[in-house]
Design a protein around this motif. Structure first.
Motif, short mmCIF file in Angstrom:
data_model
loop_
_atom_site.label_atom_id
_atom_site.label_comp_id
_atom_site.label_asym_id
_atom_site.label_seq_id
_atom_site.Cartn_x
_atom_site.Cartn_y
_atom_site.Cartn_z
N SER A 1 0.80 -1.22 0.00
CA SER A 1 0.00 0.00 0.00
C SER A 1 0.84 1.27 0.00
CB SER A 1 -0.95 0.00 1.20
OG SER A 1 -0.25 -0.23 2.41
N LEU B 1 2.81 2.07 -2.29
CA LEU B 1 2.87 2.51 -3.69
C LEU B 1 1.57 3.20 -4.08
CD1 LEU B 1 4.54 -0.55 -5.47
CD2 LEU B 1 5.64 1.53 -4.63
N ASP B 2 1.68 4.27 -4.84
CA ASP B 2 0.51 4.97 -5.37
C ASP B 2 0.10 4.28 -6.68
OD1 ASP B 2 -1.35 6.66 -6.55
OD2 ASP B 2 -0.36 8.48 -5.84
N PRO B 3 -1.07 3.63 -6.71
CA PRO B 3 -1.45 2.88 -7.92
C PRO B 3 -1.65 3.74 -9.14
CG PRO B 3 -3.30 3.03 -6.38
CD PRO B 3 -2.10 3.56 -5.66
N ARG B 4 -1.80 5.05 -8.96
CA ARG B 4 -2.03 5.94 -10.10
C ARG B 4 -0.74 6.31 -10.81
NH1 ARG B 4 -4.75 10.49 -6.58
NH2 ARG B 4 -2.86 9.89 -5.42
N LEU B 5 0.39 6.03 -10.16
CA LEU B 5 1.69 6.43 -10.72
C LEU B 5 2.42 5.24 -11.32
CD1 LEU B 5 2.98 8.80 -7.87
CD2 LEU B 5 1.74 9.42 -9.96
N ASP C 1 7.85 6.71 -11.22
CA ASP C 1 7.41 7.89 -10.48
C ASP C 1 7.26 7.58 -8.99
OD1 ASP C 1 7.45 9.34 -12.78
OD2 ASP C 1 5.29 9.20 -13.15
N ASN C 2 6.86 6.35 -8.66
CA ASN C 2 6.80 5.96 -7.25
C ASN C 2 8.19 5.97 -6.63
OD1 ASN C 2 4.17 5.04 -5.84
ND2 ASN C 2 3.91 4.29 -7.94
N ARG D 1 9.20 9.47 -6.01
CA ARG D 1 8.41 10.02 -4.89
C ARG D 1 8.94 9.54 -3.55
NH1 ARG D 1 4.14 7.97 -1.97
NH2 ARG D 1 4.05 6.12 -3.31
N SER E 1 -1.09 0.24 -10.89
CA SER E 1 -2.43 -0.37 -10.90
C SER E 1 -2.55 -1.51 -11.90
CB SER E 1 -3.48 0.69 -11.22
OG SER E 1 -3.24 1.27 -12.49
N CYS F 1 11.54 0.19 -4.73
CA CYS F 1 11.38 1.58 -4.30
C CYS F 1 11.89 1.80 -2.88
CB CYS F 1 9.91 1.99 -4.39
SG CYS F 1 9.28 2.11 -6.08
#
Length: 530
Positions: free
Chosen positions: A408, A410-414, A418-419, A422, A451, A465
Motif C-alpha cells: 500500500s 505505492l501509489d497505484p495511479r503512478l 514515479d513511485n 516520490r 495499478s 522503491c
C-alpha cells in the motif's frame, strides 16, 4: 491405455497480442510435475488450457483421463458444507435415513457404509478437524483450500491440476498439503513457488518466453541442471563474443591489405609503367575484390553477432537474478524496536496480543511465526502505528519501511518510476533506472502503472522503491513477502536481503525463505499469552 495430458503445437497470446506460447509441445504422465517460471510467463494460462477453461488459439490439448482441479481460492456458497465440497451430501443423507430405519431396500443396496470413515480419513490427512456437516463459511481461507484438496484426492482423479496450493497457508497448513501431495500416486500438474513442495515432485517443467523444458527429478535436481546449463551458456557466450572480435579484426585486416594493394596500383599507374587496358582491368578487379570482401565480412559478422545474441538471450532466461543495496550502517548496539508489556486487540473482551515484550537490537533478523489468527498482523499494526496498544508501549527508534501484502505504500495511479522518485526524493533518473533494473524493471517496464501490475510485480516494485534508493531504512518489515513472487524473484529478494545490513522483521510461513535470508531468531505467536 495410460492417462496422459498432451499439448501439441500449442500457441496462445494475451488479448493485447503478447505471445505466451508458440508451437509448444509438452506431455504429462502419471507423475507429480511442478510447473515453474517467472510471473507473467503463462503458467496459470497453461493450467486453464489443460482444464479446458480456455480454448487454444492454435494447436491442440488432449487429455486422456479424469482431472481434479483446485482453484487458488475455494468459492463458498451460502450454507455449503464440507460434504457438499466432497459431493457426498446425498450419500451421507442416505446413511442417516438408513440408521433411522427410513431407507428402502433399493437404497440400502447402494449405501456405502465406509463413506464416513473414508471422509474422516481424508480430512485428517489434510490436517483438518472438521466433519461432513461443517459449514465451509466457518473455515478460514487456508482451511477451505485444504478441504478442497482433500475432496480432490478423495475423488481419485487421474490428474490433479493445482495452482499455488500452499499460497496463503500457515505453517501447519503448508505441511499438511505437502505431506498429502507427497503421498499422491497418480498424475499431478502443480504450479508452485513453494520450494518445500517442489522437493517432493517427480519432475519439474520450466516455462520461459522461449519454450518449456522438462527436468527429471525434484527441485534440487532441477537447480543442479540449471547451474550446469548456465555454465555451458556462459561458455558459449564467451566463445561467440570472441568470434565477433575475431571477425571484426579479420575484416579490418582485409580492408587494410586491399588498401595497400590499391596504393601500389596507383603508384604504378602514376609512373606509366603499365598499359592503360591492364590498368583498367586491375582497377575493376580491385573494386570487385573489395566488394566481395565487404559482403563476406558482413556475412561473417552477422553470423557471429547472431550467435552472441542467442547466447545472451539464453543467459537472460537462465541467469539467477542478483540485487545489490546501499548500506544502512546500522550500529550493532543500536536499539531498533522495543515493545514493553503490550496488550492489544479489536474487542475489549478479546485481546489478540497479551503482555508481549520484544526488543530488536542492531541488524537482527527475526522471523515472526504462528498459525493464521495468532496475531501476526495485529503485531505489525502496533509496530507501524496503525493500531494503539491497550496497555504497554511500542517504540520504533530508527527509520523503517513496511511492505504489506497489498504494498500500500505505492501509489497505484503512478508508474513504478514515479513511485521510486516520490519515495526517494533527490535521486536522479540514472539512479532510479539502475535501481529498478536490479529488480527486473528495465527500460519501458519501469513505466508501467502500479495499478496494472500483478501481485508479484507489485511486491518487486515495492522492494525496489524501498531498498533500491541511496538511503534504505534501518528497519524493514515484510508481511508474507513470497506469497506472490515467482522462484527467480524469490531468489533475487533473498540475495538482496542477505546483502541488506539493516534489521529485518519478517512474517512468513516459508521456511526455505527464512533460512535463505539468514533469520537467526524467531518470535512465535502460537501460544497466546507471551
Amino acid at each position: 491405455m495410460p492417462a496422459t495430458i498432451t499439448l501439441s503445437n500449442l500457441s496462445w497470446s494475451t488479448p493485447e497480442g503478447r505471445p505466451l506460447f508458440s508451437h509448444l509441445d509438452l506431455s504429462f504422465g502419471l507423475e507429480r510435475t511442478g510447473l515453474v517460471g517467472r510471473n507473467g510467463v503463462g503458467k496459470t494460462t497453461l493450467l486453464g488450457l489443460i482444464a479446458g477453461e480456455i480454448p487454444p488459439q492454435t494447436g491442440a490439448v488432449s487429455v486422456g483421463g479424469s482431472l481434479g482441479i483446485l482453484r487458488q481460492s475455494v468459492q463458498v456458497a451460502p450454507g455449503a458444507t464440507v460434504a457438499d465440497l466432497f459431493g457426498l451430501t446425498g450419500a451421507l443423507a442416505l446413511l442417516r435415513r438408513a440408521e433411522a430405519g427410513e431407507a428402502d431396500a433399493d437404497e440400502l443396496a447402494t449405501a456405502d457404509w465406509t463413506l464416513e470413515a473414508r471422509l474422516a480419513s481424508a480430512l485428517t490427512r489434510a490436517g483438518l478437524d472438521a466433519e461432513g456437516g461443517t459449514l465451509l463459511a466457518s473455515l478460514s481461507g487456508g482451511q477451505r483450500t485444504r478441504a478442497g484438496l482433500a475432496a480432490l484426492v478423495f475423488s481419485e482423479p487421474d490428474f490433479l491440476i493445482l495452482d499455488e496450493p500452499t499460497n496463503n497457508l500457515d505453517r501447519e497448513g503448508r505441511e499438511a498439503v505437502i505431506t498429502l501431495l507427497a503421498g499422491w500416486q497418480a498424475g499431478a500438474v502443480i504450479v508452485s513457488h513453494d520450494r518445500e513442495l517442489l522437493e517432493t515432485m517427480d519432475a519439474i517443467v520450466e516455462l520461459t518466453t522461449l519454450d518449456a523444458t522438462r527436468y527429471g527429478g525434484n527441485w534440487s535436481r532441477y537447480r543442479e541442471r540449471k547451474a550446469l546449463e548456465l555454465a555451458a551458456i556462459r561458455h558459449d557466450l564467451a566463445d561467440a563474443e570472441k568470434r565477433v572480435a575475431e571477425v571484426i579484426s579479420s575484416a579490418q585486416m582485409a580492408v587494410e591489405r586491399q588498401a595497400r594493394r590499391n596504393s601500389v596500383g596507383k603508384k604504378m599507374a602514376a609512373k606509366g609503367d603499365m598499359p592503360r587496358i591492364m590498368l583498367g582491368g586491375l582497377k575493376e578487379k580491385s573494386e570487385t575484390t573489395s566488394a566481395n570482401n565487404a559482403r563476406l565480412a558482413e556475412h561473417r559478422r552477422a553470423q557471429a553477432l547472431g550467435a552472441a545474441a542467442a547466447a545472451r538471450e539464453q543467459i537472460e532466461v537462465l541467469q539467477p537474478l542478483s540485487v545489490t543495496l546501499a548500506p544502512t550502517n546500522l550500529p550493532a548496539s543500536r536499539v531498533v524496536l522495543r515493545l514493553d508489556g503490550v496488550t492489544a486487540g479489536y474487542r475489549p473482551e478479546e485481546p489478540v496480543i497479551r503482555d508481549l515484550s520484544l526488543q530488536i537490537t542492531g541488524p537482527e533478523r527475526i522471523g515472526l511465526t504462528g498459525p493464521n489468527g495468532s496475531g501476526k498482523t495485529t503485531l505489525l499494526a502496533l509496530i507501524t502505528g496503525a493500531l494503539r496498544p491497550w496497555a504497554g508501549s511500542v517504540q520504533v527508534m530508527v527509520p523503517f519501511a513496511m511492505l504489506d501484502q497489498q504494498v500500500s505504500l505505492l501509489d497505484p495511479r503512478l508508474s513504478i518510476r514515479d513511485n521510486f522518485r516520490r519515495l526517494n526524493p533527490g535521486t536522479n533518473e540514472n539512479t532510479c533506472r539502475a535501481a529498478l533494473a536490479r529488480f527486473m524493471f528495465r527500460a519501458d517496464a519501469a513505466l508501467q502503472l502500479v495499478s496494472t501490475l500483478s501481485g508479484g510485480q507489485m511486491l518487486r516494485a515495492g522492494l525496489a522503491c524501498v531498498l533500491g534508493g541511496p538511503m534504505p531504512p534501518s528497519l524493514l518489515i515484510l508481511d508474507e513477502p513470497t506469497n506472490h513472487l515467482d522462484l527467480d524473484s524469490i531468489a533475487a529478494v533473498e540475495s538482496g536481503l542477505r546483502a541488506y545490513d539493516g534489521a529485518l522483521l519478517v512474517v512468513s510461513h516459508d521456511e526455505a525463505f527464512l533460512a535463505g535470508i539468514g533469520v537467526s531468531r524467531r518470535v512465535d505467536l502460537a501460544s497466546g499469552a507471551r
